[in-house]
Design a protein around this motif. Structure first.
Motif, PDB file in Angstrom:
ATOM      1  N   VAL A 112       0.829  -1.216   0.000  1.00  0.00           N
ATOM      2  CA  VAL A 112       0.000   0.000   0.000  1.00  0.00           C
ATOM      3  C   VAL A 112       0.863   1.267   0.000  1.00  0.00           C
ATOM      4  O   VAL A 112       0.374   2.348  -0.317  1.00  0.00           O
ATOM      5  CB  VAL A 112      -1.013   0.052   1.182  1.00  0.00           C
ATOM      6  N   LYS A 130      -5.490  -2.431  -5.048  1.00  0.00           N
ATOM      7  CA  LYS A 130      -6.324  -1.655  -4.124  1.00  0.00           C
ATOM      8  C   LYS A 130      -7.542  -2.467  -3.671  1.00  0.00           C
ATOM      9  O   LYS A 130      -8.208  -2.095  -2.708  1.00  0.00           O
ATOM     10  CB  LYS A 130      -6.732  -0.317  -4.738  1.00  0.00           C
ATOM     11  N   ILE A 131      -7.826  -3.558  -4.359  1.00  0.00           N
ATOM     12  CA  ILE A 131      -8.900  -4.465  -3.916  1.00  0.00           C
ATOM     13  C   ILE A 131      -8.287  -5.671  -3.197  1.00  0.00           C
ATOM     14  O   ILE A 131      -8.788  -6.126  -2.171  1.00  0.00           O
ATOM     15  CB  ILE A 131      -9.742  -4.930  -5.127  1.00  0.00           C
ATOM     16  N   PRO A 174      -6.822  -5.001   0.799  1.00  0.00           N
ATOM     17  CA  PRO A 174      -7.780  -5.060   1.911  1.00  0.00           C
ATOM     18  C   PRO A 174      -8.283  -6.489   2.166  1.00  0.00           C
ATOM     19  O   PRO A 174      -8.425  -6.896   3.325  1.00  0.00           O
ATOM     20  CB  PRO A 174      -8.929  -4.155   1.435  1.00  0.00           C
ATOM     21  N   ASN A 215      -0.949   5.626   4.025  1.00  0.00           N
ATOM     22  CA  ASN A 215      -1.570   4.327   3.728  1.00  0.00           C
ATOM     23  C   ASN A 215      -1.098   3.258   4.712  1.00  0.00           C
ATOM     24  O   ASN A 215      -1.867   2.400   5.133  1.00  0.00           O
ATOM     25  CB  ASN A 215      -1.224   3.874   2.306  1.00  0.00           C
ATOM     26  N   THR A 224      -3.340   1.192   7.390  1.00  0.00           N
ATOM     27  CA  THR A 224      -3.371  -0.276   7.508  1.00  0.00           C
ATOM     28  C   THR A 224      -3.319  -0.691   8.980  1.00  0.00           C
ATOM     29  O   THR A 224      -4.089  -1.546   9.427  1.00  0.00           O
ATOM     30  CB  THR A 224      -2.163  -0.895   6.760  1.00  0.00           C
ATOM     31  N   LEU A 280     -13.350  -3.041   5.496  1.00  0.00           N
ATOM     32  CA  LEU A 280     -12.974  -3.285   4.096  1.00  0.00           C
ATOM     33  C   LEU A 280     -13.380  -2.108   3.214  1.00  0.00           C
ATOM     34  O   LEU A 280     -12.608  -1.657   2.360  1.00  0.00           O
ATOM     35  CB  LEU A 280     -13.646  -4.563   3.577  1.00  0.00           C
ATOM     36  N   PHE A 285     -11.002   0.791   3.840  1.00  0.00           N
ATOM     37  CA  PHE A 285      -9.668   0.539   3.299  1.00  0.00           C
ATOM     38  C   PHE A 285      -9.678   0.640   1.764  1.00  0.00           C
ATOM     39  O   PHE A 285      -8.794   1.265   1.156  1.00  0.00           O
ATOM     40  CB  PHE A 285      -9.195  -0.843   3.754  1.00  0.00           C
ATOM     41  N   MET A 286     -10.696   0.051   1.149  1.00  0.00           N
ATOM     42  CA  MET A 286     -10.766   0.110  -0.319  1.00  0.00           C
ATOM     43  C   MET A 286     -10.940   1.543  -0.795  1.00  0.00           C
ATOM     44  O   MET A 286     -10.316   1.973  -1.766  1.00  0.00           O
ATOM     45  CB  MET A 286     -11.918  -0.764  -0.822  1.00  0.00           C
ATOM     46  N   LEU A 288      -7.738   3.418  -0.600  1.00  0.00           N
ATOM     47  CA  LEU A 288      -6.764   3.066  -1.648  1.00  0.00           C
ATOM     48  C   LEU A 288      -7.229   3.497  -3.043  1.00  0.00           C
ATOM     49  O   LEU A 288      -6.557   3.229  -4.031  1.00  0.00           O
ATOM     50  CB  LEU A 288      -6.473   1.560  -1.623  1.00  0.00           C
ATOM     51  N   THR A 343     -10.488   2.934  -4.588  1.00  0.00           N
ATOM     52  CA  THR A 343     -11.523   2.171  -5.305  1.00  0.00           C
ATOM     53  C   THR A 343     -12.801   3.013  -5.346  1.00  0.00           C
ATOM     54  O   THR A 343     -13.085   3.762  -4.405  1.00  0.00           O
ATOM     55  CB  THR A 343     -11.789   0.832  -4.572  1.00  0.00           C
ATOM     56  N   LEU A 361     -17.684  -5.050  -3.320  1.00  0.00           N
ATOM     57  CA  LEU A 361     -16.583  -5.967  -3.001  1.00  0.00           C
ATOM     58  C   LEU A 361     -16.432  -6.187  -1.497  1.00  0.00           C
ATOM     59  O   LEU A 361     -16.077  -7.287  -1.060  1.00  0.00           O
ATOM     60  CB  LEU A 361     -15.273  -5.460  -3.604  1.00  0.00           C
TER      61      LEU A 361
END
Lengths: 501, 149
Positions: free
Chosen positions: A220, A388-389, A392, B77, B81, B105, B108-109, B112, B114, B122
């Motif tokens: 990350v 990025k998927i 996590p 990031n 985490t 989740l 976090f996604m 990052l 998403t 997801l």
């Protein structure tokens, strides 16, 4: 023969075969994704192995690692990034050949010679392990102490980068192994009143932290880059194999044996085997100028060596309980978890499990061909899964996996702490494999030393007077003195060169 | 250099912490023997690392090291985490696994990069998959929490 058949029947049970198939797919996926390693995949497998019988637990690791090491070759050829560190040695050659329109051949060579290397390793394990186990039957605490010391010394010697850093990483692992109740008086050491720490640092969350969480943190922190994927035809990937096999018929056994030898050395993994096979092949090649610019010879040799190394690492792990690499360190943890003690006694008490592992190596490496072919066919899709998927999801599996062992959030905390430690060590150039090996070998080293001392009333002489013990001691001391010797030789060489100039 | 210092400090701390450890008998050390040997090794190799780092940094200008630092967004990031793991430890038993997993989740996604839709879908899928594997197949008693599942 009876045990061999029993082992084979255990391996061929439908449930075990299903575990092998799932592990193969998992290994291929992890291996093909750049940034994820086979060791991380093994660490994430442990929570699942916890709920399995010993045979499926062990063969799942065998199948997964064989696939992951091969699958690392796929992104090396298609995007110029090794899927695992084991493919790093020949990534440049693979990609250069792909650019020349020979990607089909590169992938065919990767899958075929990985399988051949793996089969060589499996056969060697089958022959060498029982012979060494017979020798190990005569070992007492003195010999086991020296074996652990030898294993730890070799780990530091072959660790990447600075040996001082390797030594510090190993000592850190040994220190972590002292946490908990001590074996002589049952005194709680470094527990700070915590009941959870009385049994020591839980190995499984520690492994998931060091290899899983630290990888997530590292990934990350890297900027997201969408890499262009080279288009490769996959219709006739095996077309050139017979010709290459004929051309390199002597290279293949040489690199396979080299890989097995590197695997047997504690601390040295498949990546070192690949680099060494690459260097040896370059030195003996008729076309050394091609190395680094698209040499198929480099790929043949290195991909044979890295898969052969995997089985080599199981030899000391099963025979002496000394792990050959990070994956077998995890295997030893799994064996203890299953109530099995790795070492010569496993060959007497549970021979069917030992045979099942032998056959698992053969089966897994035979499966590399069809599964590898399918992985090559679907490689473009696998490489498009965004991190990025993925990250996590991996982190969630790390957390739930750590929690699952004892249903304890304390273990999730252990995972977190070890993840941070692992990340900082790697970021500062400290190898993490010696930490793991220190954690595994620490109790063996201390227990055998203290037991020896108590039974001889603190007489050190048997450590040096028994023949096998003395041999192992000499080997350990030679390893310790090796850096001094090499520094001395280097100085002498430089001194001789100056007057000549 | 900092690494060397940390290991030396760790070695000294171990030596201090082992002072109250009992002996095997009046002539022979017991539980403290192995940790003390390790402490001595920490101090020895830590000093060696410190010495080597000082030697190699003599010729270097400070700007050389500064240019290797990572962009701050990527460092955040990493902290995020760690925050996710801490949040899991705090929330899992209270909110329950399903809600905690989905929530973390999703966060976090999103963090990052998403998209909102993908993050929601997801997160639900990964949560249900993890729950199925660990709760249904492996029979791990994940907390039911607020939902009572």
């Amino acid at each position: 023969m009876e045990f061999a058949l029993h082992g084979l029947s255990l391996l061929l049970a439908p449930k075990v075969l299903l575990v092998i198939v799932i592990s193969c797919i998992y290994g291929l996926f992890v291996g093909a994704i750049p940034g994820l390693t086979a060791t991380m995949a093994a660490a994430l497998l442990i929570p699942f192995t916890f709920f399995m019988d010993p045979v499926p637990a062990l063969v799942s690791i065998v199948a997964m690692s064989a696939m992951a090491i091969f699958a690392g070759d796929i992104p090396a050829a298609l995007v110029r990034i090794p899927g695992t560190p084991s493919s790093a040695a020949y990534t440049q050659d693979s990609f250069e050949l792909t650019k020349q329109g020979k990607g089909e051949m590169v992938l065919g060579v990767g899958v075929t010679f990985s399988a051949i290397g793996g089969l060589m390793g499996g056969c060697t394990l089958m022959v060498a392990a029982p012979l060494l186990a017979e020798l190990a039957m005569t070992f007492t605490t003195f010999e086991f102490f020296w074996l652990a010391a030898l294993g730890l010394s070799a780990t530091v010697m072959v660790s990447r980068g600075s040996q001082v850093k390797g030594a510090l990483a190993m000592i850190l692992g040994l220190f972590l192994s002292t946490i908990g109740v001590d074996i002589t008086l049952g005194y709680p050491r470094f527990t700070f009143g915590s009941v959870e720490l009385l049994n020591g640092v839980n190995f499984i969350p520690a492994m998931i932290g060091v290899f899983g969480v630290s990888e997530v943190i590292r990934n990350v922190m890297e900027a997201h880059v969408a890499y262009p994927i080279a288009r490769v035809k996959t219709g006739k990937i095996f077309a050139s194999i017979p010709q290459l096999f004929k051309k390199y018929k002597l290279h293949v056994p040489r690199s396979g044996l080299l890989g097995i030898f590197i695997g047997i050395l504690p601390g040295a993994g498949a990546d070192i085997a690949a680099w060494l096979a690459y260097a040896v092949a370059k030195k003996s090649s008729k076309e050394p100028e091609k190395f680094g610019f698209g040499s198929i010879e480099a790929i043949v040799n290195s991909s044979t060596a890295n898969n052969a190394c995997l089985a080599g690492a199981w030899v000391p792990a099963m025979v002496f309980g000394i792990p050959g690499d990070s994956i077998t360190a995890i295997v030893i943890g799994v064996l203890f978890m299953k109530g099995l003690r790795p070492g010569p006694m496993i060959f007497e008490k549970n021979p069917e499990i030992v045979y099942a592992v032998y056959f698992a190596f053969i089966l897994a490496n035979l499966l590399v061909i069809p599964f590898g072919y399918l992985a090559i066919k679907t490689s473009a899709q696998m490489l498009r899964v965004p991190k990025k998927i993925l990250m996590p999801a991996i982190l969630m599996f790390c957390m739930v996996g750590s929690y699952a062992i004892n249903n304890s959030l304390f273990d999730v905390g252990t995972m977190l702490l070890m993840g941070v430690v692992g990340f900082f060590l790697e970021a500062n150039g400290f190898p993490v494999a010696p930490v793991v090996l220190g954690l595994v070998l620490g109790p063996i080293l201390e227990k055998n030393f203290m037991m020896s001392m108590i039974k001889t009333d603190w007489d050190f002489l048997p450590f040096f007077s028994r023949p096998v013990s003395a041999t192992l001691c000499t080997m350990t001391i030679i390893i310790w003195l090796f850096p001094l010797f090499s520094a001395f030789l280097e100085k002498a060489k430089n001194r001789n060169q100056v007057p000549m100039q | 250099m900092i690494g060397g210092g940390i290991f030396i400090a760790l070695g000294i701390s171990i030596l201090i912490l082992t002072i109250p450890f009992p002996s095997l008998d009046k002539d022979h050390p017991g539980p403290s023997l192995f940790p003390n040997i390790l402490a001595a090794l920490f101090i020895f190799f830590g000093s060696l690392l410190l010495f080597k780092a000082r030697k190699s940094s003599r010729g270097k200008r400070p700007t050389e090291e500064a240019s290797e630092t990572l962009p701050s967004r990527n460092v955040w990031n990493a902290f995020f985490t760690l925050g996710i793991i801490v949040a899991f430890m705090v929330l899992e038993s209270w909110l329950g696994f399903l809600l905690t997993s989905f929530f973390l989740l999703f966060l976090f996604m999103k963090k990052l990069g998403t998209s909102l839709f993908k993050s929601v879908v997801l997160s639900i899928l990964v949560t249900l998959f993890t729950h199925f594997i660990f709760y249904k197949i492996l029979r791990v008693p994940l907390s039911p929490g607020l939902l009572g599942w």
